[in-house]
Design a protein around this motif. Structure first.
Motif, mmCIF file in Angstrom:
data_model
loop_
_atom_site.group_PDB
_atom_site.id
_atom_site.type_symbol
_atom_site.label_atom_id
_atom_site.label_comp_id
_atom_site.label_asym_id
_atom_site.label_seq_id
_atom_site.Cartn_x
_atom_site.Cartn_y
_atom_site.Cartn_z
ATOM 1 N N SER A 31 10.196 -5.449 2.945
ATOM 2 C CA SER A 31 9.808 -4.249 2.682
ATOM 3 C C SER A 31 11.432 -3.333 2.395
ATOM 4 O O SER A 31 12.287 -3.878 3.137
ATOM 5 N N GLY A 32 11.323 -2.441 1.751
ATOM 6 C CA GLY A 32 12.467 -1.404 1.865
ATOM 7 C C GLY A 32 12.323 -0.686 3.088
ATOM 8 O O GLY A 32 11.726 -0.821 3.734
ATOM 9 N N ARG A 33 13.316 0.134 3.350
ATOM 10 C CA ARG A 33 13.822 0.811 4.412
ATOM 11 C C ARG A 33 13.036 2.283 3.944
ATOM 12 O O ARG A 33 13.561 2.888 3.062
ATOM 13 N N ALA A 34 12.105 2.825 4.859
ATOM 14 C CA ALA A 34 11.448 3.879 4.399
ATOM 15 C C ALA A 34 10.815 4.583 5.839
ATOM 16 O O ALA A 34 10.518 3.942 6.816
ATOM 17 N N ILE A 35 10.469 5.889 5.713
ATOM 18 C CA ILE A 35 9.865 6.590 6.667
ATOM 19 C C ILE A 35 8.810 7.417 6.143
ATOM 20 O O ILE A 35 8.866 8.108 5.178
ATOM 21 N N PHE A 36 7.574 7.444 6.691
ATOM 22 C CA PHE A 36 6.319 7.906 6.356
ATOM 23 C C PHE A 36 5.991 8.839 7.638
ATOM 24 O O PHE A 36 5.825 8.183 8.616
ATOM 25 N N LEU A 37 5.647 9.974 7.473
ATOM 26 C CA LEU A 37 5.134 10.924 8.569
ATOM 27 C C LEU A 37 3.624 11.192 8.293
ATOM 28 O O LEU A 37 3.396 11.945 7.429
ATOM 29 N N TYR A 58 5.206 13.474 4.740
ATOM 30 C CA TYR A 58 6.793 13.415 4.465
ATOM 31 C C TYR A 58 7.228 11.972 4.158
ATOM 32 O O TYR A 58 6.393 11.144 4.982
ATOM 33 N N GLN A 59 7.770 11.756 3.167
ATOM 34 C CA GLN A 59 8.401 10.326 2.862
ATOM 35 C C GLN A 59 9.652 10.092 2.377
ATOM 36 O O GLN A 59 10.074 11.091 1.910
ATOM 37 N N HIS A 60 10.408 9.296 2.922
ATOM 38 C CA HIS A 60 11.672 8.977 2.393
ATOM 39 C C HIS A 60 11.873 7.533 2.219
ATOM 40 O O HIS A 60 11.841 6.786 3.316
ATOM 41 N N VAL A 61 12.239 7.085 1.172
ATOM 42 C CA VAL A 61 12.272 5.690 0.742
ATOM 43 C C VAL A 61 14.000 5.507 0.439
ATOM 44 O O VAL A 61 14.455 6.409 -0.238
ATOM 45 N N GLU A 62 14.778 4.717 1.153
ATOM 46 C CA GLU A 62 16.214 4.549 0.845
ATOM 47 C C GLU A 62 16.297 3.998 -0.402
ATOM 48 O O GLU A 62 15.582 3.088 -0.837
ATOM 49 N N ALA A 63 17.348 4.284 -1.158
ATOM 50 C CA ALA A 63 17.696 3.826 -2.264
ATOM 51 C C ALA A 63 18.143 2.385 -2.277
ATOM 52 O O ALA A 63 17.698 1.593 -3.039
ATOM 53 N N GLN A 75 0.844 -1.052 -0.029
ATOM 54 C CA GLN A 75 -0.013 0.202 0.063
ATOM 55 C C GLN A 75 1.018 1.319 0.211
ATOM 56 O O GLN A 75 0.588 2.286 -0.704
ATOM 57 N N TYR A 76 1.952 1.282 0.534
ATOM 58 C CA TYR A 76 3.081 2.300 0.823
ATOM 59 C C TYR A 76 3.838 2.234 -0.582
ATOM 60 O O TYR A 76 4.778 3.288 -0.144
ATOM 61 N N GLY A 77 3.787 1.304 -1.168
ATOM 62 C CA GLY A 77 4.876 1.208 -2.305
ATOM 63 C C GLY A 77 6.453 1.004 -2.149
ATOM 64 O O GLY A 77 7.181 1.134 -2.653
ATOM 65 N N VAL A 78 6.325 0.294 -0.761
ATOM 66 C CA VAL A 78 7.778 -0.077 -0.373
ATOM 67 C C VAL A 78 8.219 -1.706 -0.350
ATOM 68 O O VAL A 78 8.937 -1.845 0.282
#
Length: 151
Positions: free
Chosen positions: A112-118, A127-132, A101-104
């Motif tokens: 899942s990838g490493r990501a932050i969603f606020l 805010y969102q940040h998905v590590e490359a 759902q969050y695309g990670v």
């Protein structure tokens, strides 16, 4: 895919404490920091989650709660939390439905990838940040706290 400015996809997942946690239950009350991470007991995750956990008083002061999310079971979460002193809620997204759902979700690896969603108090992703790379951990708690204070 950016979710910034959109309503956060709602979900209910089992937590390491035994209860089910629903994202929308925080609406109107607290900002939510969703920390998606690949695996319990892995080297980078074992640095990241304890670091966030150690700052949870700062997050609480800023009106925020931290939720760790990955595909491990609540049993693995409990063992990992006990070993590393992690006090934030760890949610079991065992079929990666929430990560998708969050695309990670990284389906071919089953993680899942490493990501932050606020997610703000209104339930909107601010805010969102998905590590490359999953081995990267560039968004530290201080950076997320600064973003919360900007809301």
């Amino acid at each position: 895919m950016s979710l910034v400015g959109q309503p956060a996809p709602d979900f209910t997942l089992p937590a390491s404490t035994g209860e089910n946690v629903t994202l929308s239950s925080y609406r109107g009350q607290q900002t939510v920091v969703l920390v998606f991470y690949p695996l319990d007991f892995s080297p980078v995750c074992s640095m990241q989650l304890p670091e966030y956990s150690g700052r949870q008083d700062d997050f609480a002061e800023a009106g925020a709660v931290i939720l760790g999310v990955n595909r491990d079971s609540i049993h693995a979460h409990r063992a990992w939390a006990a070993e590393y002193g992690i006090e934030v809620l760890l949610l079991a997204d065992m079929n990666l439905a929430v990560a998708r759902q969050y695309g990670v979700a990284i389906d071919e690896r089953g993680i899942s990838g490493r990501a932050i969603f606020l997610v703000d108090k209104g339930g909107v992703v601010r805010y969102q940040h998905v590590e490359a790379q999953i081995g990267e951990y560039t968004v530290r708690p201080e950076a997320v706290l600064a973003k919360i204070r900007e809301l």
